[in-house]
Design an enzyme around this catalytic site. Structure first.
Site, PDB file in Angstrom:
ATOM      1  CD  GLU A 254      -1.322  -2.355   2.046  1.00 30.26           C
ATOM      2  OE1 GLU A 254      -0.127  -2.649   1.885  1.00 30.26           O
ATOM      3  OE2 GLU A 254      -2.095  -3.029   2.745  1.00 30.26           O
TER       4      GLU A 254
ATOM      5  NE  ARG B  73      17.614 -30.376  -4.932  1.00 29.46           N
ATOM      6  CZ  ARG B  73      18.679 -31.135  -5.093  1.00 29.46           C
ATOM      7  NH1 ARG B  73      19.840 -30.606  -5.425  1.00 29.46           N
ATOM      8  NH2 ARG B  73      18.593 -32.437  -4.925  1.00 29.46           N
TER       9      ARG B  73
ATOM     10  CD1 TRP C 280      20.607 -40.227 -12.957  1.00 30.30           C
ATOM     11  CD2 TRP C 280      19.031 -39.168 -11.766  1.00 30.30           C
ATOM     12  NE1 TRP C 280      21.235 -39.346 -12.126  1.00 30.30           N
ATOM     13  CE2 TRP C 280      20.301 -38.677 -11.381  1.00 30.30           C
ATOM     14  CE3 TRP C 280      17.896 -38.648 -11.140  1.00 30.30           C
ATOM     15  CZ2 TRP C 280      20.464 -37.697 -10.416  1.00 30.30           C
ATOM     16  CZ3 TRP C 280      18.053 -37.665 -10.181  1.00 30.30           C
ATOM     17  CH2 TRP C 280      19.320 -37.196  -9.830  1.00 30.30           C
TER      18      TRP C 280
ATOM     19  CD  GLU D 259      15.205 -32.897  -3.675  1.00 33.76           C
ATOM     20  OE1 GLU D 259      15.752 -33.822  -4.304  1.00 33.76           O
ATOM     21  OE2 GLU D 259      15.362 -31.700  -3.957  1.00 33.76           O
TER      22      GLU D 259
ATOM     23  CB  CYS E  24      -0.740  -4.752   8.437  1.00 32.80           C
ATOM     24  SG  CYS E  24       0.324  -3.359   8.109  1.00 32.80           S
TER      25      CYS E  24
ATOM     26  N   GLY F 217      13.931 -40.323   1.494  1.00 34.07           N
ATOM     27  CA  GLY F 217      13.493 -41.446   0.695  1.00 34.07           C
ATOM     28  C   GLY F 217      12.139 -41.997   1.088  1.00 34.07           C
TER      29      GLY F 217
ATOM     30  NE  ARG G 279      24.681 -30.465  -8.914  1.00 38.01           N
ATOM     31  CZ  ARG G 279      23.956 -31.159  -8.043  1.00 38.01           C
ATOM     32  NH1 ARG G 279      23.851 -30.750  -6.798  1.00 38.01           N
ATOM     33  NH2 ARG G 279      23.325 -32.259  -8.419  1.00 38.01           N
TER      34      ARG G 279
HETATM   35  C1  AOF Z   1       0.081  -5.288   4.387  1.00 43.24           C
HETATM   36  N1  AOF Z   1       0.690  -5.072   3.204  1.00 43.24           N
HETATM   37  O1  AOF Z   1       2.278  -5.481   1.723  1.00 43.24           O
HETATM   38  C2  AOF Z   1       2.205  -6.836   3.616  1.00 43.24           C
HETATM   39  C3  AOF Z   1       1.511  -7.119   4.830  1.00 43.24           C
HETATM   40  O2  AOF Z   1       6.945  -6.471  10.057  1.00 43.24           O
HETATM   41  P1  AOF Z   1       6.063  -5.841   9.014  1.00 43.24           P
HETATM   42  O3  AOF Z   1       5.662  -4.441   9.365  1.00 43.24           O
HETATM   43  O4  AOF Z   1       6.638  -5.933   7.616  1.00 43.24           O
HETATM   44  O5  AOF Z   1       4.683  -6.665   9.010  1.00 43.24           O
HETATM   45  C4  AOF Z   1       4.635  -7.983   8.519  1.00 43.24           C
HETATM   46  C5  AOF Z   1       3.226  -8.504   8.575  1.00 43.24           C
HETATM   47  O6  AOF Z   1       2.345  -7.603   7.877  1.00 43.24           O
HETATM   48  C6  AOF Z   1       3.049  -9.854   7.881  1.00 43.24           C
HETATM   49  O7  AOF Z   1       3.245 -10.934   8.756  1.00 43.24           O
HETATM   50  C7  AOF Z   1       1.609  -9.780   7.404  1.00 43.24           C
HETATM   51  O8  AOF Z   1       0.716 -10.047   8.465  1.00 43.24           O
HETATM   52  C8  AOF Z   1       1.486  -8.304   7.015  1.00 43.24           C
HETATM   53  N2  AOF Z   1       1.929  -8.124   5.607  1.00 43.24           N
HETATM   54  N3  AOF Z   1       0.456  -6.342   5.155  1.00 43.24           N
HETATM   55  O9  AOF Z   1      -0.811  -4.521   4.774  1.00 43.24           O
HETATM   56  C9  AOF Z   1       1.738  -5.777   2.794  1.00 43.24           C
HETATM   57  N4  AOF Z   1       3.280  -7.566   3.230  1.00 43.24           N
HETATM   58 ZN    ZN Z   2       0.918  -3.162   6.014  1.00 45.57          ZN
END
Ligand code: AOF
Ligand code: ZN
Length: 343
Positions: free
Chosen positions: A54, A188, A174, A285, A79, A287, A211
């Protein structure tokens, strides 16, 4: 939902993908800002610890006075907490957009709906769940890691047309073709860790590095309960971070750590330790014993199975895949079957 909304969210998801490999253990997130059917800003979470999608999208908007009359399309709920960066929901409130369209709710307990609530409380129209399945698939590692408190587990093996995954005497042979083997090297580089069991480490002596493709080397993980493996295996060459899980000793060397785990509930403590180390995904991977064991304990999220036209007649029997077929791809003479667990 209008078709336009779907196209915009798809673009937000495409932007999110650009962060692949650079944001873990955070999710990949993309954001699009639209004003009167014109995209005026785009952004994505580019690097762990750095600004969220954002923030980058808003920064890309030249005329910020258009923001109150705009719609945000974000692939993850903004967030609401102070982490390495301040709350995105608060930033949005500052600009008061008309509407926010969200693909997935953030499962991080620090957020978990609180970001959406903050926006709604401020009178912003919020729509949740557009292209939800695509979003869940994109961030399957992040969602599994948080909700199950263990890495996303990918089981991988190759089997002959008559159902064997190795010769009886472990003679190296293989089963899959060169294209398939190259693809495994790509995989990987995409996961945080790779695991092999004692027998595979001993008989195949793998390097478990990347590789035949470009990418970073993952953490190598080996289970050697009784410390039977010889020290001169490639796995112990100290060229790559390596963890050796066992029942006897706890020792830390540069690049190589022996981790002691209780015999009872071994798998539980093993995955818990990886969770504490923030290992978000692991490619298994082999066994046969490890694969059978994980399937039996229902500890898996995805199976990637190479089916080859070769036949062995006898040998070590391959596990039976579980779950539902997600995708089948032809790779020359091999076919790659991807299974996902039934949710
Ligand atoms: C968003 N927009 O682009 C992302 C979010 O430690 P911080 O501040 O980077 O917060 C990480 C947490 O924020 C992550 O675990 C997830 O819950 C949220 N990620 N939120 O609004 C974003 N990458
Ligand atoms: Zn955020």
């Amino acid at each position: 939902m209008e078709t336009q909304d779907i196209s915009y969210m798809r673009r937000a998801l495409d932007l999110a993908v650009l962060g692949r490999g650079k944001v873990s253990p955070n999710p990949m997130v993309g954001c699009l800002i639209v004003h009167k059917n014109q995209i005026i800003g785009e952004g994505y979470h580019q690097k762990y610890g750095e600004p969220h999608a954002e923030v980058n999208a808003i920064q890309a908007v030249q005329d910020k006075s258009l923001l109150p009359d705009s719609t945000f399309y974000v692939s993850l709920e903004p967030c609401s907490h102070y982490g390495k960066t301040p709350p995105c929901a608060d930033l949005l409130l500052k600009y008061q957009p008309k509407k926010v369209v969200i693909c997935n709710v953030d499962v991080n307990p620090l957020v978990a709906g609180k970001g959406i609530q903050k926006l709604r409380n401020a009178g912003i129209e919020v729509q949740v769940g557009l292209l939800e399945e695509e979003g869940k698939n994109l961030n399957k590692r992040f969602f599994t890691f948080i909700t199950k408190q263990r890495p996303y587990i990918i089981l991988k093996w190759a089997e002959t047309a008559d159902g064997f995954m190795a010769k009886e005497n472990h003679e190296p042979y293989w089963i899959s073709n060169e294209i398939s083997r190259m693809l495994v090297h790509k995989w990987r580089g995409e996961e945080d860790a790779i695991l092999v069991g004692t027998n595979t480490a001993l008989y195949d002596n793998p390097y478990l590095n990347v590789r035949s493709w470009t990418g970073r080397n993952p953490l190598r993980v080996v289970i050697d309960k009784d410390l039977k493996l010889p020290a001169d295996l490639h796995l112990f060459d100290r060229q790559q971070d390596t963890l050796c899980y066992n029942l006897h000793k706890q020792e830390v060397h540069e690049n190589l750590e022996y981790v002691k785990i209780k015999g009872e509930g071994f798998l539980h403590y093993f995955f818990q330790d990886l969770y504490f180390r923030k290992v978000q995904s692991i490619l298994i991977e082999g066994g046969a014993k490890v694969l059978h064991n994980l399937l039996e304990h229902d500890l898996w999220d995805e199976i990637r199975l190479f089916r080859s036209p070769l036949t062995f007649g006898k040998g070590i029997v391959a596990p039976r895949p579980q779950g539902k077929v997600f995708e089948v791809t032809q790779l020359g003479t091999d076919s790659l079957w991807i299974y996902r667990r039934n949710l």
